[in-house]
Design a protein around this motif. Structure first.
Motif, PDB file in Angstrom:
ATOM      1  N   THR A  35      35.182  19.944   6.807  1.00 39.19           N
ATOM      2  CA  THR A  35      34.428  18.723   6.506  1.00 39.19           C
ATOM      3  C   THR A  35      32.939  18.909   6.755  1.00 39.19           C
ATOM      4  N   LEU A  36      32.462  20.125   6.568  1.00 40.03           N
ATOM      5  CA  LEU A  36      31.031  20.419   6.629  1.00 40.03           C
ATOM      6  C   LEU A  36      30.478  20.532   5.222  1.00 40.03           C
ATOM      7  N   PRO A  37      29.253  20.083   4.980  1.00 41.07           N
ATOM      8  CA  PRO A  37      28.661  20.231   3.642  1.00 41.07           C
ATOM      9  C   PRO A  37      28.605  21.687   3.213  1.00 41.07           C
ATOM     10  N   ILE A  38      28.866  21.919   1.936  1.00 39.23           N
ATOM     11  CA  ILE A  38      28.787  23.292   1.415  1.00 39.23           C
ATOM     12  C   ILE A  38      27.393  23.588   0.874  1.00 39.23           C
ATOM     13  N   ALA A  60      24.944  11.311  13.834  1.00 40.53           N
ATOM     14  CA  ALA A  60      26.282  11.071  13.308  1.00 40.53           C
ATOM     15  C   ALA A  60      26.719  12.236  12.424  1.00 40.53           C
ATOM     16  N   GLY A  61      28.038  12.441  12.354  1.00 38.94           N
ATOM     17  CA  GLY A  61      28.573  13.503  11.527  1.00 38.94           C
ATOM     18  C   GLY A  61      28.561  14.848  12.228  1.00 38.94           C
ATOM     19  N   ARG A  62      28.881  15.866  11.471  1.00 42.63           N
ATOM     20  CA  ARG A  62      29.003  17.218  12.026  1.00 42.63           C
ATOM     21  C   ARG A  62      27.713  18.021  11.874  1.00 42.63           C
ATOM     22  N   ILE A  63      27.423  18.821  12.890  1.00 46.05           N
ATOM     23  CA  ILE A  63      26.334  19.795  12.846  1.00 46.05           C
ATOM     24  C   ILE A  63      26.961  21.173  12.962  1.00 46.05           C
ATOM     25  N   THR A  64      26.710  22.019  11.981  1.00 45.80           N
ATOM     26  CA  THR A  64      27.341  23.333  11.896  1.00 45.80           C
ATOM     27  C   THR A  64      27.106  24.162  13.154  1.00 45.80           C
ATOM     28  N   LYS A  65      28.201  24.556  13.788  1.00 41.54           N
ATOM     29  CA  LYS A  65      28.194  25.356  15.018  1.00 41.54           C
ATOM     30  C   LYS A  65      27.423  24.674  16.151  1.00 41.54           C
ATOM     31  N   GLY A  66      27.079  23.385  15.965  1.00 39.12           N
ATOM     32  CA  GLY A  66      26.311  22.674  16.980  1.00 39.12           C
ATOM     33  C   GLY A  66      24.939  23.263  17.198  1.00 39.12           C
ATOM     34  N   GLN A  67      24.388  23.918  16.173  1.00 32.64           N
ATOM     35  CA  GLN A  67      23.116  24.623  16.331  1.00 32.64           C
ATOM     36  C   GLN A  67      22.100  24.161  15.298  1.00 32.64           C
TER      37      GLN A  67
END
Length: 353
Positions: free
Chosen positions: A211-214, A78-85
């Motif tokens: 909306t990605l964690p910093i 669930a949620g976003r994965i940065t660059k899908g990588q």
């Protein structure tokens, strides 16, 4: 307790069925084998009237055309994965990207878009729906075949319990959630701005404009994110806090839960109806999203669905944990069994009738 099954539609040669579970108090939950979607949750208010308090459609075509994950299970992550990588055991993996450059909720064709095998068991005080899906090795770029099992239980305590389980043949990542939107008024054409929200958390995850964690974990103290005492949603959405504004004037943030005994992890309450939801989970965090992106592009019950029409409580491990040091471990390895549980308890405050 009883359950009814009815035809809901056809998808790629398969039948989409809807099961409606009804407990002895009249509470109802309707669920599809497509996406394990909860199409409705009907609960009573303080005046004795029942209404659907979740956002959902009555036609399959609307789920295919519009739904922003209404009531669906999302994953494998669930949620976003940065660059899908991500890197795992020295190997680099590229996931399908469905949110700009990033992978969201498992990528294209994630759990919410799959047909699940379903069994239903009727017991004296509860009904248990068990969902099965085998995620193929390499599907959407995820390594390892993942045998997924999930249970939805409706009981006579007016509780909806979600049990997640999974096993894999290769090291992979796994962090599912359910993306149900609640609106305790029972009116999808209204907003949740008058709802009261409590989250038992002292820390949250700030995000960037994607909306990605910093990469930080911040204390909620002395900020609008301190929800340890309930706040009205309107107070949050109108805040000038940069973190509120960056996601469209609302919440789309993970809160790290304290998990105190005899205290719910989150509470949502609506004064006019008296309806209340208490949420408890074994997961590390809950993502609260106030439907900041909805914009009346579609209708429910012939009413345009506005911004802030619902609010989610997505229980899960921390977002993008595989790429963020200090965010915990979402790696699932052969010989291990992933387990997580979430309970939504539906109650009514009958005072001030």
């Amino acid at each position: 307790m009883k359950v009814k099954k009815q035809y809901f539609g056809d998808l790629a040669g398969e039948t989409v069925w809807q099961w409606t579970m009804i407990n002895d108090h009249g509470m109802k939950m309707s669920v599809l084998n497509y996406g394990a979607i909860v199409t409705s949750v009907e609960t009573i208010d303080k005046f004795g009237e029942f209404a659907n308090i979740s956002l959902g459609f009555t036609k399959l075509e609307d789920y295919l055309a519009y739904s922003p994950y209404f009531g669906a299970v999302v994953g494998p992550v669930a949620g976003r994965i940065t660059k899908g990588q991500f890197n795992l055991d020295g190997n680099r993996f590229q996931l399908s990207r469905n949110d700009g450059a990033n992978s969201l909720h498992g990528g294209k064709g994630n759990f919410s878009k799959r047909m699940w095998d379903v069994t239903v068991e009727e017991q004296p005080d509860q009904i248990v729906m068990t969902f099965y899906y085998q995620w193929a090795d390499g599907e959407n770029g995820y390594p390892g075949k993942i045998d997924t099992k999930m249970m939805y239980t409706l009981n006579n305590k007016n509780e909806w319990i979600i049990n997640y389980e999974a096993e894999t043949e290769k090291p992979t990542i796994y962090n599912p959630s359910n993306h149900i939107y609640f609106n305790l008024t029972g009116d999808a054409g209204s907003t949740v701005l008058g709802h009261q929200l409590m989250v038992n958390s002292e820390r949250f995850i700030p995000v960037d404009d994607g909306t990605l964690p910093i990469g930080e974990i911040r204390p909620v103290k002395d900020s609008i994110f301190d929800l340890q005492a309930a706040r009205e949603i309107a107070e949050i959405t109108s805040s000038d806090d940069e973190q509120i504004k960056i996601v469209g004037a609302g919440l789309d943030h993970a809160f790290i839960l304290k998990h105190e005994n005899e205290h719910p992890d989150a509470v949502l309450f609506e004064t006019t109806s008296g309806r209340c939801i208490e949420m408890e989970t074994t997961s590390e965090s809950v993502v609260i999203y106030t439907a900041n992106s909805l914009s009346s592009k579609f209708e429910i019950d012939k009413k345009p669905v506005p911004k802030y029409a619902g609010i989610t409580m997505e229980t899960q491990g921390l977002v993008d944990a595989i790429n963020q040091p200090g965010f915990g471990d979402i790696v699932l390895r052969p010989g291990e069994t992933f387990k997580a549980n979430t309970t939504f308890r539906f109650t009514v405050d009958r005072r001030n009738i």
